[in-house]
Design an enzyme around this catalytic site. Structure first.
Site, mmCIF file in Angstrom:
data_model
loop_
_atom_site.group_PDB
_atom_site.id
_atom_site.type_symbol
_atom_site.label_atom_id
_atom_site.label_comp_id
_atom_site.label_asym_id
_atom_site.label_seq_id
_atom_site.Cartn_x
_atom_site.Cartn_y
_atom_site.Cartn_z
ATOM 1 N N GLY A 91 0.948 -0.951 -0.067
ATOM 2 C CA GLY A 91 -0.019 0.037 0.066
ATOM 3 C C GLY A 91 0.626 1.251 0.088
ATOM 4 O O GLY A 91 0.249 2.413 0.120
ATOM 5 N N THR A 93 2.132 4.148 -1.284
ATOM 6 C CA THR A 93 1.707 4.786 -2.525
ATOM 7 C C THR A 93 2.737 5.881 -3.189
ATOM 8 O O THR A 93 2.690 6.287 -4.188
ATOM 9 C CB THR A 93 0.178 5.704 -2.508
ATOM 10 O OG1 THR A 93 0.397 6.404 -1.264
ATOM 11 C CG2 THR A 93 -0.728 4.565 -2.387
ATOM 12 N N HIS A 98 8.774 6.459 4.546
ATOM 13 C CA HIS A 98 7.993 7.326 5.529
ATOM 14 C C HIS A 98 7.531 6.494 6.585
ATOM 15 O O HIS A 98 7.104 5.503 6.393
ATOM 16 C CB HIS A 98 7.112 8.247 4.851
ATOM 17 C CG HIS A 98 6.008 7.329 3.840
ATOM 18 N ND1 HIS A 98 6.485 7.102 2.666
ATOM 19 C CD2 HIS A 98 4.719 7.392 4.256
ATOM 20 C CE1 HIS A 98 5.024 6.475 2.159
ATOM 21 N NE2 HIS A 98 4.072 6.859 3.268
ATOM 22 N N HIS A 100 4.514 6.331 9.483
ATOM 23 C CA HIS A 100 3.361 7.061 10.089
ATOM 24 C C HIS A 100 3.396 7.081 11.673
ATOM 25 O O HIS A 100 3.809 5.913 12.098
ATOM 26 C CB HIS A 100 2.247 6.151 9.528
ATOM 27 C CG HIS A 100 1.886 6.227 7.883
ATOM 28 N ND1 HIS A 100 1.113 6.979 7.539
ATOM 29 C CD2 HIS A 100 2.332 5.610 7.087
ATOM 30 C CE1 HIS A 100 1.171 6.887 6.202
ATOM 31 N NE2 HIS A 100 2.164 5.991 6.078
#
Length: 150
Positions: A91, A93, A98, A100
């Site tokens: 997932g 994209t 990065h 979260h």
């Protein structure tokens, strides 16, 4: 440069930046899963976590460690879910590493990491352990791969 995170890092695209150093930038996600959803990105463009140099990984995870508490406290959350989508199949994209930091509250309906995956592990744990230890030994030096369970 077409990477949106690289453009944010360079200041070419506005973002709600909450922390910055010479090695990372942390900013609010424009499509937040919760109030206070922060993305922490290395300044250097790397598509996957395994592409980071050791010093880059160290800096990135130190930043996440330093930010998790203040993010939680700022929005009066009970905890945070911290995660990385690593590769398109997961997932991810935007192909720039990065992390979260997503604030969480009791009964927010989001569930734990275990709730996003249907249980599809079919192979023997010892077999998988052996395969992973062999891959780690081949890819790394200085990491003790252990023996597995006795």
């Amino acid at each position: 440069m077409t990477c949106i995170f690289c453009r944010i890092v360079k200041g070419e695209i506005p973002a709600e930046i909450v922390a910055r150093s010479q090695d990372f930038v942390a900013f609010l996600d424009v499509q937040p899963l919760a109030d206070g959803h922060v993305l922490v990105v290395p300044v250097a463009h790397q598509p996957r976590i395994e592409d980071l140099e050791p010093a880059q990984a160290d800096t990135l995870f130190r930043a996440v460690t330093l930010l998790a508490g203040p993010v939680r406290e700022a929005v009066d959350a009970a905890g945070t879910t911290i995660g990385i989508n690593n590769g398109e199949a997961t997932g991810q994209t935007i192909p720039h590493v990065h992390v979260h930091i997503v604030p969480r509250w009791q009964n927010d309906g989001a569930g734990s990491v275990h709730t996003i995956f249907p249980r599809k592990a079919y192979r023997d744990v010892k077999e998988i352990g052996t395969l992973i230890r062999a891959a780690v030994a081949e890819a790394s030096s200085g990491i003790d791969v252990g023996r597995g369970a006795d």
